[in-house]
Design a protein around this motif. Structure first.
Motif, mmCIF file in Angstrom:
data_model
loop_
_atom_site.group_PDB
_atom_site.id
_atom_site.type_symbol
_atom_site.label_atom_id
_atom_site.label_comp_id
_atom_site.label_asym_id
_atom_site.label_seq_id
_atom_site.Cartn_x
_atom_site.Cartn_y
_atom_site.Cartn_z
ATOM 1 N N PHE A 1 0.828 -1.202 0.000
ATOM 2 C CA PHE A 1 0.000 0.000 0.000
ATOM 3 C C PHE A 1 0.864 1.254 0.000
ATOM 4 O O PHE A 1 0.552 2.238 -0.675
ATOM 5 C CB PHE A 1 -0.920 0.017 1.216
ATOM 6 C CG PHE A 1 -1.902 -1.125 1.248
ATOM 7 C CD1 PHE A 1 -2.123 -1.916 0.127
ATOM 8 C CD2 PHE A 1 -2.602 -1.437 2.408
ATOM 9 C CE1 PHE A 1 -3.018 -2.979 0.154
ATOM 10 C CE2 PHE A 1 -3.503 -2.492 2.442
ATOM 11 C CZ PHE A 1 -3.700 -3.259 1.306
ATOM 12 N N PHE A 2 1.969 1.216 0.742
ATOM 13 C CA PHE A 2 2.841 2.391 0.862
ATOM 14 C C PHE A 2 3.563 2.679 -0.455
ATOM 15 O O PHE A 2 3.519 3.793 -0.980
ATOM 16 C CB PHE A 2 3.855 2.181 1.983
ATOM 17 C CG PHE A 2 4.824 3.323 2.152
ATOM 18 C CD1 PHE A 2 4.435 4.485 2.795
ATOM 19 C CD2 PHE A 2 6.119 3.223 1.658
ATOM 20 C CE1 PHE A 2 5.322 5.545 2.947
ATOM 21 C CE2 PHE A 2 7.015 4.264 1.810
ATOM 22 C CZ PHE A 2 6.612 5.437 2.449
ATOM 23 N N PHE A 3 4.235 1.658 -1.001
ATOM 24 C CA PHE A 3 5.011 1.872 -2.220
ATOM 25 C C PHE A 3 4.139 1.912 -3.478
ATOM 26 O O PHE A 3 4.586 2.396 -4.524
ATOM 27 C CB PHE A 3 6.062 0.771 -2.376
ATOM 28 C CG PHE A 3 7.180 0.855 -1.381
ATOM 29 C CD1 PHE A 3 8.101 1.892 -1.421
ATOM 30 C CD2 PHE A 3 7.306 -0.097 -0.372
ATOM 31 C CE1 PHE A 3 9.128 1.977 -0.497
ATOM 32 C CE2 PHE A 3 8.342 -0.023 0.550
ATOM 33 C CZ PHE A 3 9.254 1.018 0.495
ATOM 34 N N GLY A 4 2.911 1.395 -3.372
ATOM 35 C CA GLY A 4 2.066 1.332 -4.552
ATOM 36 C C GLY A 4 1.200 2.539 -4.790
ATOM 37 O O GLY A 4 0.512 2.607 -5.819
ATOM 38 N N LYS A 5 1.209 3.510 -3.907
ATOM 39 C CA LYS A 5 0.381 4.706 -4.090
ATOM 40 C C LYS A 5 0.617 5.384 -5.436
ATOM 41 O O LYS A 5 -0.338 5.751 -6.128
ATOM 42 C CB LYS A 5 0.637 5.692 -2.953
ATOM 43 C CG LYS A 5 0.060 5.288 -1.607
ATOM 44 C CD LYS A 5 -1.455 5.364 -1.591
ATOM 45 C CE LYS A 5 -2.002 5.065 -0.197
ATOM 46 N NZ LYS A 5 -3.486 5.079 -0.195
ATOM 47 N N PRO A 6 1.889 5.581 -5.864
ATOM 48 C CA PRO A 6 2.107 6.265 -7.154
ATOM 49 C C PRO A 6 1.707 5.427 -8.372
ATOM 50 O O PRO A 6 1.736 5.937 -9.497
ATOM 51 C CB PRO A 6 3.626 6.525 -7.163
ATOM 52 C CG PRO A 6 4.077 6.357 -5.757
ATOM 53 C CD PRO A 6 3.157 5.341 -5.161
ATOM 54 N N LEU A 7 1.362 4.144 -8.187
ATOM 55 C CA LEU A 7 1.097 3.259 -9.320
ATOM 56 C C LEU A 7 -0.387 3.089 -9.618
ATOM 57 O O LEU A 7 -0.752 2.342 -10.538
ATOM 58 C CB LEU A 7 1.706 1.878 -9.056
ATOM 59 C CG LEU A 7 3.227 1.835 -8.861
ATOM 60 C CD1 LEU A 7 3.661 0.425 -8.448
ATOM 61 C CD2 LEU A 7 3.946 2.266 -10.131
ATOM 62 N N ILE A 8 -1.235 3.755 -8.846
ATOM 63 C CA ILE A 8 -2.685 3.558 -9.027
ATOM 64 C C ILE A 8 -3.166 4.154 -10.341
ATOM 65 O O ILE A 8 -4.007 3.574 -11.031
ATOM 66 C CB ILE A 8 -3.453 4.148 -7.830
ATOM 67 C CG1 ILE A 8 -3.119 3.358 -6.554
ATOM 68 C CG2 ILE A 8 -4.956 4.126 -8.089
ATOM 69 C CD1 ILE A 8 -3.797 3.879 -5.312
ATOM 70 N N GLN A 9 -2.629 5.302 -10.758
ATOM 71 C CA GLN A 9 -3.068 5.967 -11.980
ATOM 72 C C GLN A 9 -2.332 5.534 -13.241
ATOM 73 O O GLN A 9 -2.962 5.331 -14.282
ATOM 74 C CB GLN A 9 -2.939 7.491 -11.807
ATOM 75 C CG GLN A 9 -3.900 8.083 -10.780
ATOM 76 C CD GLN A 9 -5.356 7.879 -11.137
ATOM 77 O OE1 GLN A 9 -5.726 7.850 -12.315
ATOM 78 N NE2 GLN A 9 -6.200 7.697 -10.131
#
Length: 307
Positions: free
Chosen positions: A111-119
């Protein structure tokens, strides 16, 4: 699909969904089957699955290659497996407690490292058509599968051969059934369990990459929906047999595809209850296999759940 195929759309959609939805179950259960054959259980595979999904999506986005994303996810899962194995090798450490801790850790890190990968949009894995024989577009679309599914089928057959016909399989089963006997024969207990747990982590990481790079084909924080934990129950249901894991994964995949299949033919009242079919099936299987005589039939005797 409804106008062209009528009610036939439901079994076709369930079949197609079975092939797609079963793949993560298949990979996680095969990896956990190897881990448990060595006498160790890993309940942290849910966290490994989620972290693998994030690593796979990020790897595909950064490199432009979905296959490099799968490799990145597998390596991430392998590292989690090694961490689990290292912690469980310490004196008086409970593997179940370690698994729960790593499940939380893996999910939190994802969840922490994946925030920038949602879009951002990452390159997806290709699909292979098993319905080329049909002239109906809906059938061809429903019977499209990913290469990882076919790889998983091959791995299941290979693992069965390894377990039954090779020295590696014999050592693995001996370590899982009796550490004292394996030690007396001169086989190293800890290295075998470390390797088996690392393999299980690698497979769970690859399963996560499948989720983010093929089906459903995106990264979000709720992508796994408990599939890692369900796969652990699936191994017990399959009696630690790789081919049975394949069959059980297909059953769970079909159950998971039932809700969308009904929705595709216009069932709008109560269809959402069928989305809970995999979880209900898990409870039913655990109940059916929980009898004192059958619950641990075929289980490696070194597992903590058998003591």
């Amino acid at each position: 699909m409804n106008s062209d195929l009528g009610l036939w759309a439901v079994p076709i959609a369930v079949l197609g969904g079975m092939l797609r939805v079963s793949t993560p179950f298949l990979f996680v259960s095969l990896g956990e089957c190897v881990t448990e054959k060595s006498g160790r259980i890993n309940l942290g595979l849910e966290g490994t699955l989620v972290f693998g999904a994030m690593a796979g999506y990020g790897g595909s986005y950064l490199t432009g290659s979905p296959w490099l994303g799968v490799l990145a996810a597998g390596i991430a899962g392998l590292l989690f497996g090694l961490l689990h194995a290292a912690l469980c090798s310490l004196p008086k450490v409970n593997d179940i407690a370690v698994g729960i801790a790593l499940m939380i850790l893996g999910s939190g890190l994802a969840f922490f490292f994946g925030k920038p990968l949602i879009q951002p949009a990452a390159p997806m894995l290709p699909g292979l058509s098993l319905g080329a024989w049909s002239s109906v577009p809906q059938v061809r679309a429903a019977l499209e599968v990913s290469p990882p599914f076919l790889i998983g089928v091959v791995v299941a057959v290979l693992l069965l051969f390894v377990f039954k016909r090779t020295r590696i399989g014999l050592v693995l089963r001996m370590v899982g059934d009796s550490a004292d006997a394996a030690r007396a024969m001169g086989y190293p207990i800890i290295p075998v369990r470390v390797a088996a747990t690392a393999f299980g982590g690698f497979m769970a990481g690859v399963a996560g990459a499948y989720l983010s790079l093929y089906y459903p084909g995106s990264w979000n924080e709720h992508i796994s929906s408990g599939q890692g934990l369900i796969a652990v129950a699936l191994v017990i249901f399959a009696r630690w047999n790789p081919l049975a894991c394949l069959g059980a994964a297909l059953i769970f995949g079909g159950a998971g595809a039932l809700g969308p299949a009904l929705q595709s033919v216009g069932v709008t009242s109560g269809y959402y209850l069928f989305y809970a079919a995999p979880y209900i099936l898990t409870l039913v299987i655990l109940f059916v296999t929980s009898s004192p005589r059958k619950a641990l039939e075929g289980a490696p005797r070194e597992l903590s759940i058998t003591r």
